[in-house]
Design a protein around this motif. Structure first.
Motif: not given
Length: 350
Positions: A50-53, A87-103, A119-123
């Motif tokens: 998504l960040l093309d990196t 976003p700092f460099e890309a067109d969007r920001r991506v947020y990964l929440v691992h083991r979300a079942h433990l929230m 926000p429109s730029y967030a995934v």
């Protein structure tokens, strides 16, 4: 070529993620399926795509994982503060929440607010081993991406690559025992984990083989296994917090949580192994040796799997599964829970 063609064991997930890259992503995804089947790897690959990196670390890729036995509201609040940075460099920001079942409940409620109006730029990508603990309000706001256990063929290919020094029969047994999970394969290839597994199987057999079986001693042996894993996790986290310049109290809390989480995960893994052993006794007792998970222990299973033990093994497996569900849901004292389990299993075989 498909970006996710290398996830050939997860065709449904691959199709959904390729479509997201072609057509534009939704605002939130939930990768779900058993532990150890590649969800974390896929989430990171999706985030980088998504960040093309190809960089492992990127200023617009934010990762959050459980510290210990749960994700607390403070961690979600920190994510939410970051979420509203452009976003700092890309067109969007991506947020990964691992083991979300433990929230915990407060953390899930806090995250829900930004899942409703991100926000429109967030995934946002949640990664969960189990959908059960997550509120329906969160599930309804995410596109679900399913993952499944890996095939025995795929596991065999991994074993062949990782352990070429083993003979063909040993590699086949490892592929079966891993049960389609990468995390289990790692455990089976780790010498310390192998030793802990031998201790567990020794206690599993002693229940019905030894007239002097001691439920308390058996529980202590399994608890000691989990405590050894906790000690390793504590040492690892202590090394990490040294570079974070945290207040002493916060640093110690992080270390304690990491150790508790590792101990809990090991206890649950031990119970899965114990249930599988008694399930294999049933399979071998009725002549279905090929269905056994513990192919590397078939001589022991054949020696133990008598018709007289068939009913006891069925009930023992269910007793272990019940204890797993209880420990997974509640914070119980491991020694007492395991001792109660072994006493019940002993009665079932008697």
């Amino acid at each position: 070529m498909s970006t996710f063609a290398h996830f050939s064991e997860q065709p449904d997930a691959g199709r959904l993620l390729d479509a997201a890259l072609r057509e534009g992503p939704a605002h939130a995804y939930l990768f779900h399926g058993p532990a150890g089947v590649g969800k974390r790897e896929a989430a990171r690959a999706f985030g980088r795509a998504l960040l093309d990196t190809t960089r492992e670390f990127h200023p617009d890729l934010y990762e959050l994982d459980a510290l210990g036995e749960m994700i607390r509201i403070d961690a979600i609040r920190e994510l939410r503060r970051d979420l509203h940075l452009r976003p700092f460099e890309a067109d969007r920001r991506v947020y990964l929440v691992h083991r979300a079942h433990l929230m915990n409940e407060d953390a899930a409620d806090a995250l829900l607010k930004d899942l409703e109006e991100p926000p429109s730029y967030a995934v946002i990508v949640l990664v969960a081993d189990d959908l059960g603990p997550l509120p329906q309000t969160i599930l309804s706001r995410c596109q679900l991406v399913p993952f499944h256990r890996l095939s025995e063929r795929a596991m065999r290919e991994l074993v062949d690559a990782r352990a070429p020094q083993l003979d063909d029969q040993a590699r086949g047994a490892l592929a079966r025992v891993s049960g389609g999970r990468l995390d289990r394969l790692e455990r089976l290839l780790d010498p310390d984990s192998v030793q802990r597994r031998d201790v567990l199987i020794e206690q599993a057999r002693a229940v019905y083989r030894s007239s002097s079986f001691d439920a308390s001693a058996a529980a202590e042996a399994l608890a000691a296994n989990a405590q050894a894993v906790a000690a390793s996790a504590r040492e690892l986290e202590e090394g990490r917090v040294k570079d974070l310049e945290l207040p002493a109290r916060d640093a110690e809390q992080r270390v304690r949580r990491a150790a508790r989480g590792a101990e809990r995960e090991e206890l649950l893994a031990e119970l899965e192994e114990l249930a599988a052993w008694y399930r294999d006794l049933v399979a071998v007792a009725v002549g279905a040796d090929d269905a056994a998970i513990h192919l590397d222990k078939l001589p022991e299973l054949r020696a133990d799997a008598t018709r007289e033990r068939l009913v006891g093994a069925e009930r023992a497996a269910e007793a272990v599964r019940e204890t797993w569900r209880t420990l997974e849901e509640f914070q119980l004292a491991p020694q007492l829970a395991l001792e109660a389990l072994f006493l019940r299993v002993q009665r079932e075989f008697a």
